[in-house]
Design an enzyme around this catalytic site. Structure first.
Site, PDB file in Angstrom:
ATOM      1  N   GLU A 119       0.922  -1.094   0.157  1.00 41.80           N
ATOM      2  CA  GLU A 119       0.313  -0.196   0.050  1.00 41.80           C
ATOM      3  C   GLU A 119       1.061   1.111   0.226  1.00 41.80           C
ATOM      4  O   GLU A 119       0.403   1.794   0.555  1.00 41.80           O
ATOM      5  CB  GLU A 119      -1.103   0.113   1.365  1.00 41.80           C
ATOM      6  CG  GLU A 119      -2.457  -0.479   0.935  1.00 41.80           C
ATOM      7  CD  GLU A 119      -2.804  -0.236  -0.581  1.00 41.80           C
ATOM      8  OE1 GLU A 119      -3.138  -1.579  -1.005  1.00 41.80           O
ATOM      9  OE2 GLU A 119      -2.711   1.072  -0.489  1.00 41.80           O
TER      10      GLU A 119
HETATM   11  C1  FAD Z   1       3.205  -9.643   0.503  1.00 43.37           C
HETATM   12  C2  FAD Z   1       2.458  -8.625  -0.435  1.00 43.37           C
HETATM   13  C3  FAD Z   1       1.387  -8.107  -1.056  1.00 43.37           C
HETATM   14  C4  FAD Z   1       1.197  -7.596  -1.876  1.00 43.37           C
HETATM   15  N1  FAD Z   1      -0.123  -7.158  -2.124  1.00 43.37           N
HETATM   16  C5  FAD Z   1      -0.449  -6.059  -3.142  1.00 43.37           C
HETATM   17  C6  FAD Z   1      -1.638  -5.561  -4.376  1.00 43.37           C
HETATM   18  O1  FAD Z   1      -2.242  -6.490  -3.752  1.00 43.37           O
HETATM   19  N2  FAD Z   1      -1.558  -5.065  -5.254  1.00 43.37           N
HETATM   20  C7  FAD Z   1      -0.948  -4.842  -6.407  1.00 43.37           C
HETATM   21  O2  FAD Z   1      -0.777  -3.858  -7.019  1.00 43.37           O
HETATM   22  N3  FAD Z   1       0.861  -4.045  -5.278  1.00 43.37           N
HETATM   23  C8  FAD Z   1       0.770  -5.528  -4.241  1.00 43.37           C
HETATM   24  N4  FAD Z   1       1.570  -5.512  -3.734  1.00 43.37           N
HETATM   25  C9  FAD Z   1       3.077  -4.667  -3.867  1.00 43.37           C
HETATM   26  C10 FAD Z   1       3.519  -3.390  -2.927  1.00 43.37           C
HETATM   27  O3  FAD Z   1       2.630  -2.367  -3.130  1.00 43.37           O
HETATM   28  C11 FAD Z   1       4.649  -3.335  -3.602  1.00 43.37           C
HETATM   29  O4  FAD Z   1       6.090  -4.166  -2.935  1.00 43.37           O
HETATM   30  C12 FAD Z   1       5.183  -2.031  -3.104  1.00 43.37           C
HETATM   31  O5  FAD Z   1       4.629  -0.669  -3.791  1.00 43.37           O
HETATM   32  C13 FAD Z   1       6.501  -1.644  -2.845  1.00 43.37           C
HETATM   33  O6  FAD Z   1       7.037  -1.815  -4.514  1.00 43.37           O
HETATM   34  P1  FAD Z   1       8.488  -2.423  -4.519  1.00 43.37           P
HETATM   35  O7  FAD Z   1       8.439  -3.505  -4.277  1.00 43.37           O
HETATM   36  O8  FAD Z   1       8.456  -2.807  -6.520  1.00 43.37           O
HETATM   37  O9  FAD Z   1       9.450  -2.051  -4.007  1.00 43.37           O
HETATM   38  P2  FAD Z   1      10.277  -0.691  -4.670  1.00 43.37           P
HETATM   39  O10 FAD Z   1       9.594   0.466  -5.228  1.00 43.37           O
HETATM   40  O11 FAD Z   1      11.592  -1.186  -5.299  1.00 43.37           O
HETATM   41  O12 FAD Z   1      10.908   0.166  -3.704  1.00 43.37           O
HETATM   42  C14 FAD Z   1      12.361  -0.464  -2.767  1.00 43.37           C
HETATM   43  C15 FAD Z   1      12.697   0.458  -1.919  1.00 43.37           C
HETATM   44  O13 FAD Z   1      12.973   2.088  -2.594  1.00 43.37           O
HETATM   45  C16 FAD Z   1      12.019   2.505  -2.075  1.00 43.37           C
HETATM   46  N5  FAD Z   1      11.558   3.773  -3.584  1.00 43.37           N
HETATM   47  C17 FAD Z   1      11.241   3.334  -3.860  1.00 43.37           C
HETATM   48  N6  FAD Z   1      11.112   4.302  -4.803  1.00 43.37           N
HETATM   49  C18 FAD Z   1      11.224   5.068  -4.328  1.00 43.37           C
HETATM   50  C19 FAD Z   1      11.290   6.827  -4.197  1.00 43.37           C
HETATM   51  N7  FAD Z   1      10.785   7.332  -4.954  1.00 43.37           N
HETATM   52  N8  FAD Z   1      11.398   7.949  -3.551  1.00 43.37           N
HETATM   53  C20 FAD Z   1      12.662   7.349  -2.089  1.00 43.37           C
HETATM   54  N9  FAD Z   1      12.233   5.587  -2.048  1.00 43.37           N
HETATM   55  C21 FAD Z   1      11.913   4.995  -3.048  1.00 43.37           C
HETATM   56  C22 FAD Z   1      11.109   1.945  -1.071  1.00 43.37           C
HETATM   57  O14 FAD Z   1      10.383   2.914  -0.335  1.00 43.37           O
HETATM   58  C23 FAD Z   1      11.781   0.554  -0.770  1.00 43.37           C
HETATM   59  O15 FAD Z   1      12.122   1.010   0.324  1.00 43.37           O
HETATM   60  C24 FAD Z   1       1.668  -6.866  -2.827  1.00 43.37           C
HETATM   61  C25 FAD Z   1       3.827  -6.922  -2.090  1.00 43.37           C
HETATM   62  C26 FAD Z   1       3.375  -8.304  -1.547  1.00 43.37           C
HETATM   63  C27 FAD Z   1       4.901  -8.359  -0.222  1.00 43.37           C
END
Ligand code: FAD
Length: 567
Positions: free
Chosen positions: A426
């Site tokens: 989220e």
């Molecule tokens: C168990 C689980 C359930 C989930 N359920 C859903 C779902 O139902 N639907 C759905 O669509 N998604 C879902 N997600 C996805 C979840 O919303 C994403 O994992 C989350 O938004 C982070 O994206 P990412 O994993 O690509 O991390 P990344 O975006 O790669 O982030 C990695 C790190 O970099 C930081 N970061 C990234 N961009 C920036 C920025 N611009 N400035 C500063 N810091 C930054 C982040 O804070 C984090 O610490 C789920 C994930 C999990 C693990």
């Protein structure tokens, strides 16, 4: 140990601290009398204690599994979901015309939190449906509403949200799923989505996916994204189910926790869907769902916090070790410190959550811009602080258990493994904090200052009865005010972002002080006053270090080059 839904704690917070009666005085929510509130909380509490809590362990040890393309859910989860649906809990805040109860979001937040404490993995399923219901209520065509809302509200069908793709996580605008008009009002959606919570199940007749995708003329980035409702089975005009859509679950993720919730990789191959909201207006529609879900996820953190606390307390009252007056470890000062921190923070996070939900309800009931801005400001704080509290309290819970905390049978570790994801999904807590110091301060810090003014006014008033506590909260507010002024003056956003997380934490700490002070005033000489004193004297001072960090800006954070970081 048996989970007990904290019904009386909610009654106290709603009636004495948050001012629920203000919501009940509006025309929109005039039916939400205090008797109804008690009845609802009690009934939901029973469901949590008797139906959901017994499913918690099984969800962990017998995870959801993919069999021949269909998700088989953990034992008892189907029955548990049915009980939630039959109680009307999915549509608590949904429109009565479609079968919902039309109750305030504040009550839904309370019930959701209790359910999260009982069984987080299962609670995520109705939470996803609730978000979808709200998005459809606000943005879908009449025809879509008539077809989907009654079934989602009754729990016959479930909802999911599909944003994330391998290259598009926090940066949703980088998504590559696409959609093309079929020429008959429907669209063909193609792409792969990852990490989709409850992407499939074996207990609902249909699973309805809200999917973000780009139309051929959609510009790159978030402005070119549209939202589509894509069901697993295509409904006939009379609502009965027709052919299977061209979509499916490719695999389930192997996770550190939350095993009872199937997290799916979804494949859409020209799947038939319908536009929700205008073309290229998908993000606005999705934000409705995300804001709802952010409040819900904050509540997940608080719920797990409550459950972890209850379990740790119960253990500390059974385990004998060392010499203490009672013989139990609960009488060791350090164990008591942990229990006090757990209890005090759970209270603070819960109060912030409810204050945010209260503002959301007042916005719904009055349409006033001020309530809207307040709800928007509090949402990232409620989400991030609620989830951080869940993680911290679950971690402390393990510590209270000693070695048993590291042994799975105790269940203490499951709380931490399950709740850990809540600070990630989220919108990560980092993204929440950036939202707070940038978008939520486009008003020049006006809403932040208004909340600070209110806390200061309360602290001033409290000086008569609680001079030390009132003074401590007032001083903390002054530091927060000064840092907020500094923050809004920083034109280089990097300087704001480098301290965004500590700023959000400090804000939450001080809000927590404010709500603890309310409890102290209401319960002079009683246990709530003692807990408030503990929080204000020992936990509130953390704000000072956090705010110092904020005012250092970005330079120090970015000081090491990438090579030096690796050196
Ligand atoms: C168990 C689980 C359930 C989930 N359920 C859903 C779902 O139902 N639907 C759905 O669509 N998604 C879902 N997600 C996805 C979840 O919303 C994403 O994992 C989350 O938004 C982070 O994206 P990412 O994993 O690509 O991390 P990344 O975006 O790669 O982030 C990695 C790190 O970099 C930081 N970061 C990234 N961009 C920036 C920025 N611009 N400035 C500063 N810091 C930054 C982040 O804070 C984090 O610490 C789920 C994930 C999990 C693990």
């Amino acid at each position: 140990m048996t989970f007990r839904a904290p019904v009386s704690e909610y009654e106290f917070l709603l009636n004495t601290v948050i001012g629920f009666e203000q919501i009940a005085q509006t025309d929109r929510f005039s039916e939400a009398s205090s008797e109804l509130v008690t009845a609802i909380l009690t009934e939901a509490g029973k469901l949590c204690d008797e139906v959901m809590a017994p499913l918690q362990r099984g969800g962990d040890v017998q995870p959801a599994a993919l069999e021949n393309g269909v998700v088989r859910t953990s034992p008892g989860f189907g029955k548990g979901f049915k009980a939630i649906a039959e109680g009307g809990w999915i549509g608590m805040s949904a429109a009565p015309e479609q079968g919902g109860m039309g109750l305030p979001m504040t009550l839904t937040a309370a019930v959701n939190e209790m359910m999260s404490g009982a069984c987080l993995a299962l609670q995520l399923a109705p939470l996803m449906s609730q978000g979808q219901i709200e998005a459809l209520e606000h943005h879908a065509s009449e025809a879509l509403k008539q077809m989907y809302l009654p079934k989602l509200i009754s729990g016959e069908w479930t909802g999911t949200m599909n944003l994330t793709e391998p290259q598009a996580g926090s940066d949703v605008g980088a998504l590559s799923s696409r959609a093309e008009a079929n020429g008959d009002g429907s669209y063909a959606v193609t792409g792969q989505k990852i990490y989709i919570s409850w992407g499939d199940n074996d207990f609902a007749e249909n699973v309805c996916h809200l999917v973000l995708a780009r139309l051929p003329d959609g510009v790159p980035g978030t402005k070119g994204i549209s939202l589509f409702l894509v069901p697993k089975f295509l409904p006939n005009a009379d609502g009965t189910l027709g052919a299977a859509n061209t979509l499916g679950v490719v695999s389930l993720e192997h996770k550190m926790g939350l095993h009872g919730s199937p997290t799916c990789v979804m494949q859409f191959d020209g799947a038939k869907g319908w536009l929700v909201g205008p073309e290229h207006g998908g993000m606005a529609a999705m934000f409705t769902m995300m804001n709802n879900a952010r409040l819900g996820v904050g509540g997940q953190g608080v719920g797990v916090s409550e459950a972890a606390y209850q379990q740790a307390l119960s253990y500390a009252l059974e385990r004998k070790q060392g010499k203490t007056p009672s013989g139990f470890i609960a009488d060791h000062a350090d164990v008591r410190r942990m229990l006090m921190e757990m209890k005090a923070d759970t209270y603070a996070a819960r109060a912030i959550l409810l204050a945010c939900a209260h503002a959301t309800d007042m916005q719904t009931a009055t349409g006033a811009a001020d309530w809207k801005a307040r709800a928007a400001f509090l949402t990232p704080i409620a989400k991030a602080f609620g989830t951080e509290t869940g993680i911290r309290v679950a971690d402390l819970g393990i510590q209270v258990h000693g070695g048993m905390g590291f042994i799975e049978e105790s269940g203490a570790a499951q709380f931490l493994r399950d709740v850990r994801v809540t600070s990630i999904y989220e919108g990560t807590n980092g993204i929440q904090a950036m939202d707070l110091v940038a978008r939520k301060m486009l008003d020049g810090g006006d809403m932040a200052h208004r909340i600070i003014d209110e806390i200061e006014a309360q602290a001033e008033g409290a000086r008569a009865t609680h001079p030390n506590m009132g003074e401590a909260v007032w001083q903390a507010c002054e530091s927060l005010r000064e840092t907020t002024e500094w923050l809004v003056e920083q034109d280089d956003l990097q300087d704001r972002f480098a301290g965004a997380v500590p700023y959000l934490r400090a804000f939450a700490r001080i809000l927590g002080g404010h709500y603890h002070l309310s409890a102290a005033i209401a319960d002079k000489g009683g246990p709530r006053e003692k807990l408030a004193r503990f929080y204000i004297k020992r936990m509130l001072p953390e704000h000072s270090g956090l705010l110092t960090h904020v005012q250092e800006g970005a330079a120090g954070t970015m000081a090491l080059t990438l090579e030096e970081l690796a050196g």
